[in-house]
Write a protein that holds these residues in place. Structure first.
Motif, PDB file in Angstrom:
ATOM      1  N   PRO A 100     -33.156   4.320   6.104  1.00  0.00           N
ATOM      2  CA  PRO A 100     -33.642   5.097   6.368  1.00  0.00           C
ATOM      3  C   PRO A 100     -35.054   5.158   7.002  1.00  0.00           C
ATOM      4  O   PRO A 100     -35.913   4.330   6.866  1.00  0.00           O
TER       5      PRO A 100
ATOM      6  N   ALA B  19     -27.884   7.095  -0.785  1.00  0.00           N
ATOM      7  CA  ALA B  19     -26.813   7.893  -0.557  1.00  0.00           C
ATOM      8  C   ALA B  19     -25.200   8.088  -0.049  1.00  0.00           C
ATOM      9  O   ALA B  19     -24.127   8.588  -0.312  1.00  0.00           O
TER      10      ALA B  19
ATOM     11  N   ARG C 264     -26.459   1.221   9.533  1.00  0.00           N
ATOM     12  CA  ARG C 264     -27.047   1.005   9.788  1.00  0.00           C
ATOM     13  C   ARG C 264     -27.673  -0.643   9.731  1.00  0.00           C
ATOM     14  O   ARG C 264     -28.705  -1.476   9.496  1.00  0.00           O
TER      15      ARG C 264
ATOM     16  N   VAL D 195     -30.477  13.773  10.002  1.00  0.00           N
ATOM     17  CA  VAL D 195     -30.208  12.448   9.293  1.00  0.00           C
ATOM     18  C   VAL D 195     -30.987  11.917   9.549  1.00  0.00           C
ATOM     19  O   VAL D 195     -31.332  11.079  10.422  1.00  0.00           O
TER      20      VAL D 195
ATOM     21  N   LEU E  32     -23.025   5.280   6.157  1.00  0.00           N
ATOM     22  CA  LEU E  32     -24.159   5.296   6.544  1.00  0.00           C
ATOM     23  C   LEU E  32     -25.057   3.656   6.892  1.00  0.00           C
ATOM     24  O   LEU E  32     -25.516   3.424   7.149  1.00  0.00           O
ATOM     25  N   VAL E  33     -24.529   3.966   5.381  1.00  0.00           N
ATOM     26  CA  VAL E  33     -25.429   2.621   4.727  1.00  0.00           C
ATOM     27  C   VAL E  33     -24.689   1.163   4.760  1.00  0.00           C
ATOM     28  O   VAL E  33     -26.038   0.764   6.050  1.00  0.00           O
TER      29      VAL E  33
HETATM   30  S1  SF4 Z   1     -31.269   8.828   3.572  1.00  0.00           S
HETATM   31 FE1  SF4 Z   1     -29.974  10.608   3.952  1.00  0.00          FE
HETATM   32  S2  SF4 Z   1     -29.093   9.681   5.278  1.00  0.00           S
HETATM   33 FE2  SF4 Z   1     -30.147   7.825   4.900  1.00  0.00          FE
HETATM   34  S3  SF4 Z   1     -28.152   7.376   3.404  1.00  0.00           S
HETATM   35 FE3  SF4 Z   1     -30.074   9.041   2.223  1.00  0.00          FE
HETATM   36  S4  SF4 Z   1     -28.941  10.353   2.341  1.00  0.00           S
HETATM   37 FE4  SF4 Z   1     -27.553   9.726   3.254  1.00  0.00          FE
END
Ligand code: SF4
Length: 257
Positions: free
Chosen positions: A51, A23, A31, A143, A27-28
């Protein structure tokens, strides 16, 4: 995403669902880039790069690959009565190993403290299959993806919040106290009161501080603890004694035997 999280029936389902979340574009990207480029010391390892789910009681199941739980320590309380709320996984810690606070210096400090408090069966946490099991304690992050510079944005925190809310909802029957590691986690807790417990957060919000304590009649108590980051532990801002005091208090409040 919020609907998706709300539909998850149990913790195993939550682990699987959150592990497949895309989402937050920033961050995607981060990571996955960290998992591709790696740190030299871990060059030969297969980074998780996704995640990172919560870990601990009731099943001590690791989210990485859905591996089964290690043996539960004799006499260990399997009910999650203490929650530990962190900020986000570390790029070369949880993002590498697939288990929260596992494989970095922050985790070294945290699990050593949990072991001293009788809440972990071993003082180290190095890999998802190392046999670690927690007693009466579950750890999760506000998060779930590693952020650049360990700094998620408020929008990313809010996007990820439904995963936290659902996790707390699933352990709500036994959860008695939450230890917030740092001001970010402290702030991330208040929306849980409304979303999970249906109660209005206090206003003004209690200030974060080490040893800060908030309690309400219809929700778990909240304890503040400085984050177990190297920035705090190397400088002496957070000492072994300070950590031990917080977990002793958490244990008393939660009545973990
Ligand atoms: S797990 Fe949380 S931080 Fe990671 S992409 Fe999904 S909503 Fe964003």
């Amino acid at each position: 995403m919020a609907d998706h999280a709300a539909r998850v029936a149990d913790l195993a389902g939550l682990d699987a669902a959150v592990s497949d979340c895309f989402a937050c574009p920033r961050l995607v990207d981060w990571r996955e880039e960290v998992a591709r480029t790696k740190r030299a010391a871990f060059r030969d390892q297969d980074y998780w790069g996704r995640p990172v789910p919560g870990f601990g009681a009731p099943d001590n199941r690791t989210g990485r690959g859905g591996a089964g739980p290690p043996a539960t320590p004799p006499g260990a309380a399997s009910e999650p009565r203490i929650g530990i709320l962190g900020l986000a996984p570390a790029a070369h810690g949880g993002n590498r190993t697939g288990r929260v606070f596992t494989g970095d210096r922050s985790g070294d400090v945290l699990f050593a403290a949990l072991h001293r408090a009788g809440l972990a069966n071993q003082p180290t946490s190095v890999a998802a299959d190392d046999g670690l099991a927690l007693t009466g304690t579950r750890i999760f992050a506000a998060v779930r993806c590693a952020p650049p510079d360990n700094k998620p944005t408020p929008a990313e925190r809010d996007t990820c919040a439904p995963w936290l809310h659902r996790e707390v909802e699933l352990i709500r029957p036994t959860l008695r106290v939450v230890v917030a590691l740092g001001a970010f986690a402290w702030a991330a807790w208040w929306p849980v009161l409304r979303q999970v417990y249906g109660v209005r957060p206090p206003s003004p919000r209690p200030l974060f501080g080490h040893g800060a304590h908030w309690s309400g009649s219809a929700a778990p108590a909240l304890l503040g603890c400085y984050h177990v980051s190297q920035q705090n532990t190397f400088t002496g801002r957070l000492t072994t004694e300070m950590l031990d005091d917080v977990f002793t208090r958490a244990r008393q409040l939660a009545a973990v035997d």
